[in-house]
Design a protein around this motif. Structure first.
Motif, PDB file in Angstrom:
ATOM      1  N   GLY A  75      15.444  -7.222 -19.748  1.00 18.48           N
ATOM      2  CA  GLY A  75      16.867  -6.949 -19.896  1.00 18.48           C
ATOM      3  C   GLY A  75      17.727  -7.800 -18.983  1.00 18.48           C
ATOM      4  O   GLY A  75      17.229  -8.644 -18.223  1.00 18.48           O
ATOM      5  N   ASN A  76      19.033  -7.559 -19.061  1.00 20.36           N
ATOM      6  CA  ASN A  76      19.987  -8.311 -18.256  1.00 20.36           C
ATOM      7  C   ASN A  76      19.916  -7.912 -16.786  1.00 20.36           C
ATOM      8  O   ASN A  76      19.663  -6.753 -16.451  1.00 20.36           O
ATOM      9  N   ALA A  77      20.165  -8.907 -15.933  1.00 19.97           N
ATOM     10  CA  ALA A  77      20.374  -8.617 -14.510  1.00 19.97           C
ATOM     11  C   ALA A  77      21.846  -8.312 -14.309  1.00 19.97           C
ATOM     12  O   ALA A  77      22.710  -8.977 -14.887  1.00 19.97           O
ATOM     13  N   GLU A  78      22.134  -7.297 -13.511  1.00 20.23           N
ATOM     14  CA  GLU A  78      23.535  -6.951 -13.237  1.00 20.23           C
ATOM     15  C   GLU A  78      23.711  -6.636 -11.760  1.00 20.23           C
ATOM     16  O   GLU A  78      22.801  -6.127 -11.097  1.00 20.23           O
ATOM     17  N   PHE A  79      24.897  -6.993 -11.255  1.00 18.19           N
ATOM     18  CA  PHE A  79      25.187  -6.764  -9.849  1.00 18.19           C
ATOM     19  C   PHE A  79      25.512  -5.292  -9.603  1.00 18.19           C
ATOM     20  O   PHE A  79      26.275  -4.671 -10.367  1.00 18.19           O
ATOM     21  N   VAL A  80      24.943  -4.766  -8.538  1.00 20.11           N
ATOM     22  CA  VAL A  80      25.302  -3.443  -8.047  1.00 20.11           C
ATOM     23  C   VAL A  80      26.350  -3.594  -6.950  1.00 20.11           C
ATOM     24  O   VAL A  80      27.351  -2.887  -6.903  1.00 20.11           O
ATOM     25  N   ASP A  81      26.110  -4.569  -6.056  1.00 16.00           N
ATOM     26  CA  ASP A  81      27.087  -4.983  -5.055  1.00 16.00           C
ATOM     27  C   ASP A  81      26.797  -6.445  -4.730  1.00 16.00           C
ATOM     28  O   ASP A  81      25.980  -7.078  -5.405  1.00 16.00           O
ATOM     29  N   GLU A  82      27.397  -6.986  -3.694  1.00 16.04           N
ATOM     30  CA  GLU A  82      27.267  -8.421  -3.429  1.00 16.04           C
ATOM     31  C   GLU A  82      25.882  -8.838  -2.954  1.00 16.04           C
ATOM     32  O   GLU A  82      25.566 -10.028  -2.925  1.00 16.04           O
ATOM     33  N   GLY A  99      31.154 -26.585 -29.250  1.00 15.79           N
ATOM     34  CA  GLY A  99      31.241 -26.348 -27.815  1.00 15.79           C
ATOM     35  C   GLY A  99      30.519 -25.097 -27.370  1.00 15.79           C
ATOM     36  O   GLY A  99      29.824 -24.428 -28.147  1.00 15.79           O
ATOM     37  N   ARG A 100      30.708 -24.758 -26.092  1.00 17.02           N
ATOM     38  CA  ARG A 100      29.966 -23.684 -25.452  1.00 17.02           C
ATOM     39  C   ARG A 100      30.928 -22.727 -24.745  1.00 17.02           C
ATOM     40  O   ARG A 100      32.067 -23.076 -24.451  1.00 17.02           O
ATOM     41  N   LYS A 101      30.432 -21.523 -24.464  1.00 17.53           N
ATOM     42  CA  LYS A 101      31.204 -20.571 -23.669  1.00 17.53           C
ATOM     43  C   LYS A 101      30.253 -19.759 -22.795  1.00 17.53           C
ATOM     44  O   LYS A 101      29.118 -19.465 -23.197  1.00 17.53           O
ATOM     45  N   PRO A 102      30.694 -19.394 -21.584  1.00 17.62           N
ATOM     46  CA  PRO A 102      29.840 -18.577 -20.716  1.00 17.62           C
ATOM     47  C   PRO A 102      29.836 -17.126 -21.175  1.00 17.62           C
ATOM     48  O   PRO A 102      30.807 -16.644 -21.766  1.00 17.62           O
ATOM     49  N   VAL A 103      28.744 -16.442 -20.930  1.00 15.56           N
ATOM     50  CA  VAL A 103      28.653 -15.005 -21.214  1.00 15.56           C
ATOM     51  C   VAL A 103      28.432 -14.298 -19.877  1.00 15.56           C
ATOM     52  O   VAL A 103      27.336 -14.287 -19.334  1.00 15.56           O
ATOM     53  N   LEU A 104      29.504 -13.732 -19.359  1.00 14.06           N
ATOM     54  CA  LEU A 104      29.468 -13.209 -17.992  1.00 14.06           C
ATOM     55  C   LEU A 104      29.523 -11.687 -17.912  1.00 14.06           C
ATOM     56  O   LEU A 104      29.180 -11.106 -16.878  1.00 14.06           O
ATOM     57  N   GLU A 105      29.930 -11.033 -19.000  1.00 13.09           N
ATOM     58  CA  GLU A 105      30.100  -9.577 -18.961  1.00 13.09           C
ATOM     59  C   GLU A 105      28.841  -8.831 -18.517  1.00 13.09           C
ATOM     60  O   GLU A 105      28.932  -7.897 -17.695  1.00 13.09           O
ATOM     61  N   PRO A 106      27.648  -9.194 -19.021  1.00  8.20           N
ATOM     62  CA  PRO A 106      26.459  -8.419 -18.627  1.00  8.20           C
ATOM     63  C   PRO A 106      26.148  -8.462 -17.130  1.00  8.20           C
ATOM     64  O   PRO A 106      25.461  -7.573 -16.614  1.00  8.20           O
ATOM     65  N   LEU A 107      26.655  -9.480 -16.426  1.00  8.83           N
ATOM     66  CA  LEU A 107      26.354  -9.607 -15.001  1.00  8.83           C
ATOM     67  C   LEU A 107      27.084  -8.578 -14.137  1.00  8.83           C
ATOM     68  O   LEU A 107      26.684  -8.313 -13.000  1.00  8.83           O
ATOM     69  N   LYS A 108      28.179  -8.029 -14.674  1.00  5.82           N
ATOM     70  CA  LYS A 108      29.024  -7.094 -13.916  1.00  5.82           C
ATOM     71  C   LYS A 108      29.440  -7.693 -12.569  1.00  5.82           C
ATOM     72  O   LYS A 108      29.229  -7.119 -11.493  1.00  5.82           O
ATOM     73  N   LEU A 109      30.034  -8.885 -12.665  1.00  3.64           N
ATOM     74  CA  LEU A 109      30.425  -9.635 -11.465  1.00  3.64           C
ATOM     75  C   LEU A 109      31.457  -8.896 -10.619  1.00  3.64           C
ATOM     76  O   LEU A 109      31.532  -9.107  -9.406  1.00  3.64           O
ATOM     77  N   ASP A 110      32.244  -8.046 -11.262  1.00  5.49           N
ATOM     78  CA  ASP A 110      33.277  -7.301 -10.510  1.00  5.49           C
ATOM     79  C   ASP A 110      32.653  -6.417  -9.435  1.00  5.49           C
ATOM     80  O   ASP A 110      33.265  -6.177  -8.386  1.00  5.49           O
ATOM     81  N   ASN A 111      31.451  -5.947  -9.675  1.00  6.11           N
ATOM     82  CA  ASN A 111      30.775  -5.100  -8.677  1.00  6.11           C
ATOM     83  C   ASN A 111      30.484  -5.863  -7.390  1.00  6.11           C
ATOM     84  O   ASN A 111      30.373  -5.273  -6.318  1.00  6.11           O
ATOM     85  N   ALA A 112      30.381  -7.183  -7.521  1.00  6.91           N
ATOM     86  CA  ALA A 112      30.120  -8.018  -6.339  1.00  6.91           C
ATOM     87  C   ALA A 112      31.387  -8.700  -5.846  1.00  6.91           C
ATOM     88  O   ALA A 112      31.348  -9.401  -4.822  1.00  6.91           O
ATOM     89  N   GLY A 113      32.485  -8.540  -6.567  1.00  6.39           N
ATOM     90  CA  GLY A 113      33.746  -9.161  -6.165  1.00  6.39           C
ATOM     91  C   GLY A 113      33.815 -10.645  -6.443  1.00  6.39           C
ATOM     92  O   GLY A 113      34.602 -11.368  -5.815  1.00  6.39           O
ATOM     93  N   VAL A 114      33.019 -11.136  -7.398  1.00  9.08           N
ATOM     94  CA  VAL A 114      32.979 -12.563  -7.714  1.00  9.08           C
ATOM     95  C   VAL A 114      34.097 -12.920  -8.685  1.00  9.08           C
ATOM     96  O   VAL A 114      34.285 -12.257  -9.717  1.00  9.08           O
TER      97      VAL A 114
END
Length: 467
Positions: A111-118, A260-275
């Motif tokens: 499955g996807n890796a997701e951030f819990v915190d930074e 062209g291409r596009k990034p798929v960032l939603e599964p990472l939950k970057l907001d949890n790490a403040g990125v």
């Protein structure tokens, strides 16, 4: 919750580079991949496309043997090139690829890796922590919002190489690297091809004149190219796909979307790490670090340079910065020239600025150009289409190089070295090149620059004075 020296998310070219280097230095590395090791490049992009291009090239060679004085009594038939491509991928993705993980822990297909915190990442319900996390999750194909496109079966690089047969008719949307390479590959394998794009020349990221040379080659091979063309809608009727444009309606068995291409960032939950991130990708500085200390984003996911070699290089830069304790000695992304190549016949390659970019920057430059048709080796090879074009100035500083022609993807690296290390035209002129290699075209460009300098009243007067 296990702690690692490094956590690397995504095992494409960037992630594999970081993992291999870090684990080789005896760092404790956790590598995470949700699907296939090797990423898009190995499984759906660079490698399978080159295998298919080679199949098309072999078929084209046999069809043109008479140009070399060889009479072939018989007929070639396209049998199973797509099956051969998959067989080659199986060879590459086996033990040789997995060797990179001999000294690392690998989580695959959980499955996807997701951030819990930074400092914490969660995969499949388990948590892992590190002070150094590298994001290398790549991109996916961008499908433009054309009316009807979501309602018809379409190909992208993700499913293109999984087909069982070569289509009889193929409409390709987009004239960039993927669109152009696949247009020629499938055309040479028997498909009738229409390339439709909104840009005004093939390979729009590059030199316009180079794109025109490629288009002339396509036209000679029977590939139809429609530039400056808007698509109004796409529909399917009775198993046929119709692409309606402002230049007519095109019917085909299949359509390939190469826009062209596009990034798929939603599964990472970057907001949890403040990125920080936007629709172009994850924001990074010159060191490849995000706004959060210890979190790096390398490769396509940061939107900086969407090339596999750039991704690997960024991974190397990021790791070297992460382990380097000297704040005044950091490796910066823009210190390194990023070349690119398109593997059509003729090939197209670029390093540094194009002529158009030099104009936009207001640089006082001159163009030195050497045509393939003027060199004995390329005449002998029957490869006379193309040129080497260099953006330079009176002092011999090199700003950029465009090459279209045989072996362009190999010739370009001499110009990369020159631009990156400020090697001048005079230095290249004084560097002996083995004759009659195709790379001697690079030296001929430098010689032509010198001839222009000596064709002045001052130079002629100076020569007369001392002879």
């Amino acid at each position: 919750m296990k702690e690692y020296d490094l956590i690397v998310i995504g095992m494409g070219p960037a992630g594999m580079a970081v993992t291999a280097m870090a684990s080789n230095m005896e760092l404790d590395v956790l590598a995470i991949e949700k699907h296939k090791v090797g990423g898009e490049c190995l499984n759906y992009g660079c490698i399978p496309s080159k295998a298919l291009l080679k199949a098309g090239e072999m078929h084209d060679v046999t069809d043109n043997l008479e140009k070399y004085g060889i009479d072939f009594q018989g007929k070639t038939e396209v049998n199973n090139p797509l099956e051969i491509v998959q067989n080659k991928l199986d060879q590459i993705s086996g033990s040789k690829t997995m060797k990179a993980f001999e000294k690392a822990d690998l989580i695959l297909n959980e499955g996807n890796a997701e951030f819990v915190d930074e400092n914490t990442v969660q995969v499949g319900g388990n948590k892992y922590t590190s002070d150094n996390i590298f994001i290398a999750t790549g991109t996916e194909p961008f499908v433009p919002p054309i009316p009807g496109i979501e309602d018809v079966p379409r190909l992208t690089n993700l499913n293109l190489f999984e087909q069982d047969e070569v289509p009889d008719e193929l409409t390709i949307i987009g004239g960039g690297a993927i669109g152009s390479e696949m247009a020629q590959a499938f055309s040479r394998l028997g498909s009738e091809i229409n390339v439709i794009q909104i840009d005004d020349h093939l390979i729009p990221a590059g030199d316009k004149e180079a794109g025109q040379v490629l288009e002339e080659a396509f036209t000679a091979e029977g590939i139809s190219v429609y530039n400056d063309t808007s698509i109004e809608k796409i529909e399917q009727r009775d198993g046929t796909i119709y692409t309606h444009t402002d230049k007519g309606c095109f019917s085909s068995d299949k359509i390939l979307v190469a826009t062209g291409r596009k990034p798929v960032l939603e599964p990472l939950k970057l907001d949890n790490a403040g990125v920080n991130y936007d629709k172009q990708g994850i924001e990074v500085n010159q060191k490849m670090e995000t706004n959060v200390n210890g979190i790096y984003a390398v490769g396509d996911c940061n939107g900086q340079s969407l090339f596999s070699h750039a991704a690997m290089h960024q991974g190397m830069i990021a790791l070297m910065n992460a382990i380097n304790p000297l704040p005044f000695k950091k490796f910066k992304r823009d210190d390194y020239v990023v070349p690119w190549s398109v593997f059509t016949k003729p090939e197209v390659a670029q390093a540094g600025l194009t002529e158009q970019e030099a104009q936009e920057k207001g640089i006082d430059y001159q163009i030195i150009k050497e045509d393939y048709e003027d060199y004995g080796r390329t005449i002998a090879d029957g490869k006379t289409e193309g040129f080497v074009k260099v953006i330079t100035n009176s002092k011999g500083k090199i700003f950029g190089a465009t090459i279209v022609g045989e072996a362009a993807s190999e010739l370009i690296h001499e110009w990369v070295l020159a631009i990156q290390h400020d090697i001048k035209m005079f230095d290249l002129m004084m560097t002996q090149h083995s004759f009659p290699t195709i790379s001697l075209l690079n030296k001929r460009v430098a010689e032509q620059w010198m001839m222009k300098k000596t064709d002045s009243d001052f130079a002629k007067k100076l020569a007369k004075t001392f002879i």
